[in-house]
Design a protein around this motif. Structure first.
Motif, PDB file in Angstrom:
ATOM      1  N   SER A   1       0.823  -1.214   0.000  1.00 14.24           N
ATOM      2  CA  SER A   1       0.000   0.000   0.000  1.00 14.24           C
ATOM      3  C   SER A   1       0.856   1.262   0.000  1.00 14.24           C
ATOM      4  O   SER A   1       0.593   2.211  -0.746  1.00 14.24           O
ATOM      5  CB  SER A   1      -0.912   0.020   1.223  1.00 14.24           C
ATOM      6  N   LEU A   2       1.879   1.283   0.838  1.00 18.83           N
ATOM      7  CA  LEU A   2       2.752   2.457   0.898  1.00 18.83           C
ATOM      8  C   LEU A   2       3.517   2.664  -0.411  1.00 18.83           C
ATOM      9  O   LEU A   2       3.635   3.789  -0.898  1.00 18.83           O
ATOM     10  CB  LEU A   2       3.730   2.336   2.065  1.00 18.83           C
ATOM     11  N   CYS A   3       4.028   1.574  -0.969  1.00 21.48           N
ATOM     12  CA  CYS A   3       4.752   1.685  -2.238  1.00 21.48           C
ATOM     13  C   CYS A   3       3.804   2.087  -3.364  1.00 21.48           C
ATOM     14  O   CYS A   3       4.186   2.850  -4.252  1.00 21.48           O
ATOM     15  CB  CYS A   3       5.452   0.373  -2.575  1.00 21.48           C
ATOM     16  N   GLY A   4       2.581   1.597  -3.342  1.00 24.07           N
ATOM     17  CA  GLY A   4       1.593   1.983  -4.346  1.00 24.07           C
ATOM     18  C   GLY A   4       1.257   3.462  -4.266  1.00 24.07           C
ATOM     19  O   GLY A   4       1.172   4.153  -5.279  1.00 24.07           O
ATOM     20  N   ALA A   5       1.072   3.969  -3.054  1.00 17.54           N
ATOM     21  CA  ALA A   5       0.781   5.392  -2.877  1.00 17.54           C
ATOM     22  C   ALA A   5       1.965   6.251  -3.299  1.00 17.54           C
ATOM     23  O   ALA A   5       1.794   7.279  -3.975  1.00 17.54           O
ATOM     24  CB  ALA A   5       0.419   5.674  -1.421  1.00 17.54           C
ATOM     25  N   ALA A   6       3.178   5.841  -2.927  1.00 18.94           N
ATOM     26  CA  ALA A   6       4.368   6.594  -3.326  1.00 18.94           C
ATOM     27  C   ALA A   6       4.545   6.571  -4.842  1.00 18.94           C
ATOM     28  O   ALA A   6       4.892   7.584  -5.454  1.00 18.94           O
ATOM     29  CB  ALA A   6       5.604   6.021  -2.640  1.00 18.94           C
ATOM     30  N   GLY A   7       4.296   5.429  -5.450  1.00 23.63           N
ATOM     31  CA  GLY A   7       4.392   5.315  -6.899  1.00 23.63           C
ATOM     32  C   GLY A   7       3.357   6.167  -7.609  1.00 23.63           C
ATOM     33  O   GLY A   7       3.641   6.789  -8.635  1.00 23.63           O
ATOM     34  N   ALA A   8       2.148   6.209  -7.065  1.00 14.98           N
ATOM     35  CA  ALA A   8       1.093   7.028  -7.665  1.00 14.98           C
ATOM     36  C   ALA A   8       1.459   8.509  -7.595  1.00 14.98           C
ATOM     37  O   ALA A   8       1.284   9.244  -8.574  1.00 14.98           O
ATOM     38  CB  ALA A   8      -0.236   6.773  -6.958  1.00 14.98           C
ATOM     39  N   LEU A   9       1.985   8.940  -6.463  1.00 13.96           N
ATOM     40  CA  LEU A   9       2.398  10.345  -6.330  1.00 13.96           C
ATOM     41  C   LEU A   9       3.561  10.669  -7.261  1.00 13.96           C
ATOM     42  O   LEU A   9       3.592  11.733  -7.882  1.00 13.96           O
ATOM     43  CB  LEU A   9       2.772  10.652  -4.885  1.00 13.96           C
ATOM     44  N   ALA A  10       4.508   9.752  -7.366  1.00 18.35           N
ATOM     45  CA  ALA A  10       5.648   9.967  -8.258  1.00 18.35           C
ATOM     46  C   ALA A  10       5.194  10.003  -9.714  1.00 18.35           C
ATOM     47  O   ALA A  10       5.654  10.840 -10.497  1.00 18.35           O
ATOM     48  CB  ALA A  10       6.690   8.878  -8.056  1.00 18.35           C
ATOM     49  N   GLY A  11       4.295   9.118 -10.088  1.00 18.21           N
ATOM     50  CA  GLY A  11       3.775   9.103 -11.456  1.00 18.21           C
ATOM     51  C   GLY A  11       3.017  10.370 -11.790  1.00 18.21           C
ATOM     52  O   GLY A  11       3.117  10.911 -12.895  1.00 18.21           O
ATOM     53  N   LEU A  12       2.259  10.871 -10.824  1.00 13.17           N
ATOM     54  CA  LEU A  12       1.525  12.120 -11.020  1.00 13.17           C
ATOM     55  C   LEU A  12       2.481  13.288 -11.190  1.00 13.17           C
ATOM     56  O   LEU A  12       2.307  14.128 -12.082  1.00 13.17           O
ATOM     57  CB  LEU A  12       0.598  12.353  -9.834  1.00 13.17           C
ATOM     58  N   LYS A  13       3.511  13.329 -10.365  1.00  8.58           N
ATOM     59  CA  LYS A  13       4.505  14.413 -10.440  1.00  8.58           C
ATOM     60  C   LYS A  13       5.253  14.379 -11.772  1.00  8.58           C
ATOM     61  O   LYS A  13       5.446  15.417 -12.407  1.00  8.58           O
ATOM     62  CB  LYS A  13       5.483  14.274  -9.264  1.00  8.58           C
ATOM     63  N   ILE A  14       5.663  13.202 -12.205  1.00  6.86           N
ATOM     64  CA  ILE A  14       6.395  13.073 -13.466  1.00  6.86           C
ATOM     65  C   ILE A  14       5.510  13.447 -14.643  1.00  6.86           C
ATOM     66  O   ILE A  14       5.950  14.127 -15.574  1.00  6.86           O
ATOM     67  CB  ILE A  14       6.965  11.650 -13.617  1.00  6.86           C
ATOM     68  N   SER A  15       4.242  13.030 -14.624  1.00  8.35           N
ATOM     69  CA  SER A  15       3.343  13.360 -15.733  1.00  8.35           C
ATOM     70  C   SER A  15       3.103  14.864 -15.796  1.00  8.35           C
ATOM     71  O   SER A  15       2.982  15.435 -16.880  1.00  8.35           O
ATOM     72  CB  SER A  15       2.026  12.604 -15.613  1.00  8.35           C
ATOM     73  N   GLN A  16       3.041  15.522 -14.648  1.00  4.92           N
ATOM     74  CA  GLN A  16       2.885  16.975 -14.634  1.00  4.92           C
ATOM     75  C   GLN A  16       4.116  17.657 -15.223  1.00  4.92           C
ATOM     76  O   GLN A  16       4.001  18.612 -15.982  1.00  4.92           O
ATOM     77  CB  GLN A  16       2.634  17.479 -13.220  1.00  4.92           C
ATOM     78  N   LYS A  17       5.304  17.171 -14.878  1.00  3.03           N
ATOM     79  CA  LYS A  17       6.537  17.756 -15.420  1.00  3.03           C
ATOM     80  C   LYS A  17       6.614  17.561 -16.924  1.00  3.03           C
ATOM     81  O   LYS A  17       6.995  18.471 -17.663  1.00  3.03           O
ATOM     82  CB  LYS A  17       7.764  17.136 -14.761  1.00  3.03           C
ATOM     83  N   LEU A  18       6.265  16.369 -17.396  1.00  2.10           N
ATOM     84  CA  LEU A  18       6.326  16.094 -18.827  1.00  2.10           C
ATOM     85  C   LEU A  18       5.298  16.901 -19.609  1.00  2.10           C
ATOM     86  O   LEU A  18       5.594  17.383 -20.699  1.00  2.10           O
ATOM     87  CB  LEU A  18       6.142  14.605 -19.103  1.00  2.10           C
ATOM     88  N   SER A  19       4.106  17.064 -19.060  1.00  2.81           N
ATOM     89  CA  SER A  19       3.094  17.846 -19.766  1.00  2.81           C
ATOM     90  C   SER A  19       3.449  19.333 -19.749  1.00  2.81           C
ATOM     91  O   SER A  19       3.149  20.049 -20.706  1.00  2.81           O
ATOM     92  CB  SER A  19       1.705  17.629 -19.161  1.00  2.81           C
ATOM     93  N   PHE A  20       4.141  19.801 -18.717  1.00  5.75           N
ATOM     94  CA  PHE A  20       4.575  21.185 -18.664  1.00  5.75           C
ATOM     95  C   PHE A  20       5.650  21.443 -19.706  1.00  5.75           C
ATOM     96  O   PHE A  20       5.645  22.460 -20.388  1.00  5.75           O
ATOM     97  CB  PHE A  20       5.101  21.528 -17.265  1.00  5.75           C
ATOM     98  N   ARG A  21       6.583  20.493 -19.880  1.00 10.44           N
ATOM     99  CA  ARG A  21       7.634  20.634 -20.874  1.00 10.44           C
ATOM    100  C   ARG A  21       7.060  20.591 -22.275  1.00 10.44           C
ATOM    101  O   ARG A  21       7.564  21.258 -23.179  1.00 10.44           O
ATOM    102  CB  ARG A  21       8.669  19.533 -20.725  1.00 10.44           C
ATOM    103  N   ALA A  22       6.030  19.779 -22.493  1.00 12.84           N
ATOM    104  CA  ALA A  22       5.438  19.663 -23.826  1.00 12.84           C
ATOM    105  C   ALA A  22       4.728  20.951 -24.224  1.00 12.84           C
ATOM    106  O   ALA A  22       4.644  21.285 -25.412  1.00 12.84           O
ATOM    107  CB  ALA A  22       4.468  18.484 -23.856  1.00 12.84           C
ATOM    108  N   ARG A  23       4.199  21.683 -23.251  1.00 13.50           N
ATOM    109  CA  ARG A  23       3.489  22.934 -23.553  1.00 13.50           C
ATOM    110  C   ARG A  23       4.437  24.066 -23.917  1.00 13.50           C
ATOM    111  O   ARG A  23       4.046  25.026 -24.540  1.00 13.50           O
ATOM    112  CB  ARG A  23       2.640  23.349 -22.362  1.00 13.50           C
ATOM    113  N   GLN A  24       5.686  23.973 -23.485  1.00 16.77           N
ATOM    114  CA  GLN A  24       6.621  25.081 -23.741  1.00 16.77           C
ATOM    115  C   GLN A  24       7.154  25.066 -25.125  1.00 16.77           C
ATOM    116  O   GLN A  24       7.239  24.287 -25.893  1.00 16.77           O
ATOM    117  CB  GLN A  24       7.785  25.023 -22.756  1.00 16.77           C
TER     118      GLN A  24
END
Length: 62
Positions: free
Chosen positions: A39-62
């Motif tokens: 459960s803890l690893c799943g939650a950490a992975g979900a947060l990391a995946g969300l953070k990475i997807s936000q960074k990638l979508s921000f770079r794509a917009r620039q």
């Protein structure tokens, strides 16, 4: 929530739970220890995946 965020969240959760399950298997854990670690690893992975997807979508917009 955009498509990129949901995909990042889903893939991060999948990767986190898989990682937690593998570690628990290697350590030979059972029952509650296994559930807590996965459960803890799943939650950490979900947060990391969300953070990475936000960074990638921000770079794509620039």
């Amino acid at each position: 929530m955009g498509t990129e965020k949901s995909v990042g969240l889903s893939l991060g959760f999948l990767a986190g739970t898989t990682f937690g399950s593998g570690i628990s298997f290697l350590l030979g854990w059972q029952s509650y220890d296994l559930i807590i670690l996965v459960s803890l690893c799943g939650a950490a992975g979900a947060l990391a995946g969300l953070k990475i997807s936000q960074k990638l979508s921000f770079r794509a917009r620039q």
